[in-house]
Design a protein around this motif. Structure first.
Motif, PDB file in Angstrom:
ATOM      1  N   LEU A   1       0.870  -1.173   0.000  1.00 19.13           N
ATOM      2  CA  LEU A   1       0.000   0.000   0.000  1.00 19.13           C
ATOM      3  C   LEU A   1       0.909   1.225   0.000  1.00 19.13           C
ATOM      4  N   CYS A   2       0.606   2.165  -0.875  1.00 20.53           N
ATOM      5  CA  CYS A   2       1.431   3.362  -0.985  1.00 20.53           C
ATOM      6  C   CYS A   2       0.513   4.575  -1.106  1.00 20.53           C
ATOM      7  N   GLY A   3       0.755   5.576  -0.263  1.00 17.24           N
ATOM      8  CA  GLY A   3      -0.070   6.788  -0.309  1.00 17.24           C
ATOM      9  C   GLY A   3       0.754   8.038  -0.078  1.00 17.24           C
ATOM     10  N   PHE A   4       0.295   9.151  -0.676  1.00 17.05           N
ATOM     11  CA  PHE A   4       0.901  10.474  -0.458  1.00 17.05           C
ATOM     12  C   PHE A   4      -0.142  11.365   0.191  1.00 17.05           C
ATOM     13  N   PHE A   5       0.221  11.989   1.305  1.00 22.73           N
ATOM     14  CA  PHE A   5      -0.692  12.934   1.948  1.00 22.73           C
ATOM     15  C   PHE A   5      -0.208  14.359   1.674  1.00 22.73           C
ATOM     16  N   ASP A   6      -1.131  15.158   1.100  1.00 25.85           N
ATOM     17  CA  ASP A   6      -0.844  16.561   0.778  1.00 25.85           C
ATOM     18  C   ASP A   6      -1.452  17.421   1.884  1.00 25.85           C
ATOM     19  N   PRO A   7      -0.637  18.011   2.773  1.00 27.61           N
ATOM     20  CA  PRO A   7      -1.193  18.767   3.900  1.00 27.61           C
ATOM     21  C   PRO A   7      -1.890  20.045   3.466  1.00 27.61           C
ATOM     22  N   SER A   8      -1.492  20.632   2.347  1.00 26.10           N
ATOM     23  CA  SER A   8      -2.121  21.876   1.910  1.00 26.10           C
ATOM     24  C   SER A   8      -3.563  21.648   1.487  1.00 26.10           C
ATOM     25  N   ALA A   9      -3.864  20.499   0.892  1.00 25.42           N
ATOM     26  CA  ALA A   9      -5.232  20.194   0.442  1.00 25.42           C
ATOM     27  C   ALA A   9      -5.949  19.237   1.380  1.00 25.42           C
ATOM     28  N   GLY A  10      -5.197  18.611   2.326  1.00 20.01           N
ATOM     29  CA  GLY A  10      -5.811  17.638   3.221  1.00 20.01           C
ATOM     30  C   GLY A  10      -6.223  16.372   2.497  1.00 20.01           C
ATOM     31  N   LEU A  11      -5.532  16.023   1.391  1.00 26.17           N
ATOM     32  CA  LEU A  11      -5.920  14.876   0.573  1.00 26.17           C
ATOM     33  C   LEU A  11      -4.886  13.755   0.680  1.00 26.17           C
ATOM     34  N   LEU A  12      -5.377  12.526   0.789  1.00 25.62           N
ATOM     35  CA  LEU A  12      -4.557  11.335   0.719  1.00 25.62           C
ATOM     36  C   LEU A  12      -4.801  10.678  -0.633  1.00 25.62           C
ATOM     37  N   THR A  13      -3.757  10.525  -1.421  1.00 25.90           N
ATOM     38  CA  THR A  13      -3.837   9.819  -2.700  1.00 25.90           C
ATOM     39  C   THR A  13      -3.115   8.485  -2.525  1.00 25.90           C
TER      40      THR A  13
ATOM     41  N   ALA B   1      -8.757  10.445  -0.622  1.00 27.50           N
ATOM     42  CA  ALA B   1      -9.621  10.587   0.556  1.00 27.50           C
ATOM     43  C   ALA B   1      -9.237  11.874   1.267  1.00 27.50           C
ATOM     44  N   ARG B   2     -10.242  12.596   1.728  1.00 35.33           N
ATOM     45  CA  ARG B   2      -9.973  13.841   2.446  1.00 35.33           C
ATOM     46  C   ARG B   2      -9.837  13.528   3.933  1.00 35.33           C
ATOM     47  N   LEU B   3      -8.756  14.040   4.535  1.00 34.48           N
ATOM     48  CA  LEU B   3      -8.498  13.828   5.956  1.00 34.48           C
ATOM     49  C   LEU B   3      -8.656  15.145   6.697  1.00 34.48           C
ATOM     50  N   LEU B   4      -9.197  15.038   7.918  1.00 34.27           N
ATOM     51  CA  LEU B   4      -9.448  16.212   8.744  1.00 34.27           C
ATOM     52  C   LEU B   4      -8.540  16.194   9.964  1.00 34.27           C
ATOM     53  N   PRO B   5      -8.296  17.361  10.552  1.00 33.82           N
ATOM     54  CA  PRO B   5      -7.517  17.397  11.785  1.00 33.82           C
ATOM     55  C   PRO B   5      -8.113  16.459  12.835  1.00 33.82           C
ATOM     56  N   GLY B   6      -7.248  15.685  13.491  1.00 32.51           N
ATOM     57  CA  GLY B   6      -7.707  14.723  14.490  1.00 32.51           C
ATOM     58  C   GLY B   6      -7.951  13.332  13.929  1.00 32.51           C
ATOM     59  N   ASP B   7      -8.022  13.204  12.592  1.00 30.66           N
ATOM     60  CA  ASP B   7      -8.216  11.879  11.992  1.00 30.66           C
ATOM     61  C   ASP B   7      -7.002  10.996  12.275  1.00 30.66           C
ATOM     62  N   VAL B   8      -7.280   9.711  12.432  1.00 31.13           N
ATOM     63  CA  VAL B   8      -6.221   8.713  12.624  1.00 31.13           C
ATOM     64  C   VAL B   8      -6.325   7.706  11.488  1.00 31.13           C
ATOM     65  N   LEU B   9      -5.222   7.528  10.784  1.00 30.53           N
ATOM     66  CA  LEU B   9      -5.160   6.587   9.667  1.00 30.53           C
ATOM     67  C   LEU B   9      -4.276   5.413  10.095  1.00 30.53           C
ATOM     68  N   LEU B  10      -4.808   4.200   9.978  1.00 32.24           N
ATOM     69  CA  LEU B  10      -4.063   3.009  10.396  1.00 32.24           C
ATOM     70  C   LEU B  10      -3.789   2.122   9.181  1.00 32.24           C
TER      71      LEU B  10
END
Length: 469
Positions: free
Chosen positions: A346-358, A399-408
């Protein structure tokens, strides 16, 4: 012939004979029990050193019991008949192994008396007569001659009982191992007048002992090799993973930054799996790489393949290659590797400026997203195992991530048994605790405590990313 020291002993009373019969009966029953245990408990695989060692021990125990039965039988039957003057030359009357014969060497007149069994053991014609103490060493293999000389000298000079083993070479070329027990015979004034001994052919017993030692040593060597390989694989594995495993990895700054922690989870049987990996790193464009995966195998081959895959993955991520294309290249790399394997990733990039996980996946469980005390898996894109087929293309989701979200993210050891995208109930049951955790490291410890105990049959790893901005 029997030792003069015992010549005046009274004959065995009937009660003693009955006691010998009872011991013979018990020895036979014990021998039968041993055969039963060996048949049911030791299924021999010639490629398994431990099973070869078990068989050697069974054979060794069987020889001891057979020898005990033979000695008890001789005790019941009484002394053997005297040596006939016309004994046949080197005729075998049954197997040599286990036979015992007696001898007495008279020091006053140089007379020697051998029992008929001793002629058979040595393969010597009775017409040639017995061997003197000076001639006896000529029958031994050269390296054992000093041992016999030492035993005889200690017995005759120091009065010590003789007890030891040596090897002889018979006239027919066969080598036999003999066990000798003897003692000096004294006259009324305490002077040594002769040497009396019993020599027993223990060749089969000696072979069994050697086989047991060889298989035991082989088993120890295999254990040593396995421990060394495990240590090297563990060191190689840990060298390519971020360390320390359960402390925050480098995090992104600014709004939407991620707090990341991960840990390997050992299995009950083999410790950390050599084929599991995790990684998190800040890329030049400000995004965060998150990845976990598993490759088939354990030990040094799996750890070296993980090192290769992680090196390629990091390089492509820094170069800006998107997750779907990155997995396509990894699939080609695994297929053309010198050590072919199958793997999930599994490979993902999280962009903090947009709050998006690709993210993209190759036959791997989807990440679990925990928000406001509840948890659910993300909807997975298409993807097959790495190394399963050539020319594969992979899907990609956001997927859009919000402050406080936990990704496992988890690897094989925590992968669900119900199929891709399904989340194990144990992990979803931790939703409230994970959502309420203050750091990613605290989340990892929670997961490890609940699911990473010694009773888990499989290894694996867990990576937690917590949105902090």
């Amino acid at each position: 012939m029997p030792s003069p020291l015992f010549a005046d002993r009274p004959a065995a009373r009937p009660s003693e004979r009955n006691a010998v019969d009872a011991m013979i009966d018990r020895a036979r029953r014990l021998r039968g029990d041993l055969d039963s245990v060996c048949r049911t408990a030791v299924a021999i695989d010639e490629d398994d050193p431990q099973q070869r060692w078990q068989r050697a021990l069974c054979e060794l125990a069987a020889h001891h019991l057979d020898d005990l039965g033979a000695r008890l039988g001789q005790l019941r039957e009484g002394p053997p008949p005297p040596v006939p003057d016309t004994a046949p030359a080197d005729e075998e009357q049954g197997p040599l192994s286990g036979r015992a014969g007696s001898a007495e060497w008279n020091l006053l007149d140089d007379g020697v008396e051998w029992s008929v069994e001793l002629y058979e053991i040595f393969g010597r014609d009775a017409a040639a007569g017995p061997l003197s103490l000076d001639e006896l060493p000529t029958m031994l293999v050269p390296e054992d001659q000093p041992l016999l000389t030492s035993m005889v000298t200690s017995c005759l000079i120091d009065g010590k009982p003789m007890d030891g083993e040596f090897r002889i070479r018979r006239p027919d070329g066969r080598m036999r191992t003999l066990h000798a027990m003897g003692e000096p015979v004294l006259d009324s004034e305490g002077r040594t007048v002769s040497l009396w001994a019993v020599l027993r052919d223990v060749s089969a017993l000696d072979d069994s002992r050697k086989r047991e030692v060889r298989t035991r040593d082989s088993l120890h060597r295999q254990d040593d090799i396995a421990r060394a390989e495990h240590r090297i694989a563990t060191e190689l594995h840990q060298a390519v993973l971020p360390a320390p495993h359960d402390s925050p990895a480098p995090a992104c700054g600014g709004s939407g930054a991620m707090d990341v922690a991960a840990r390997l989870l050992p299995s009950r049987s083999c410790g950390p799996s050599g084929g599991d990996w995790y990684d998190a790193m800040t890329l030049p464009d400000g995004r965060t790489l998150l990845t976990v995966g598993s490759l088939t195998g354990h030990g040094i081959p799996a750890a070296s393949t993980v090192a290769m895959v992680l090196g390629a993955l990091r390089g492509m991520a820094v170069a800006g290659i998107e997750p779907r294309a990155l997995l396509t290249h990894l699939n080609q790399l695994v297929q053309t590797s010198a050590q072919p394997a199958l793997g999930s990733a599994l490979c993902g990039f999280f962009d903090p400026s947009a709050g998006l996980l690709t993210w993209a996946q190759a036959g791997h469980p989807a990440p679990l997203l925990f928000r406001d005390g509840t948890g659910a898996p993300l909807v997975p894109p298409e993807g097959v195992l790495l190394g399963a087929a050539p020319g594969v293309t992979y899907g990609q989701e956001t997927a859009r991530l919000l402050p406080g979200d936990v990704l496992l993210l988890r690897a094989d050891g925590l992968a669900p048994a119900t199929g891709l995208g399904a989340a194990p109930d144990e992990l979803l049951g931790l939703a409230a605790r994970l959502s309420g955790s203050r750091t990613a490291a605290e989340c990892v410890r929670t997961v490890a405590e609940e699911l990473g105990g010694a009773e888990r049959p499989a290894g694996g790893c867990v990576l937690v990313a917590r949105v902090t901005g």
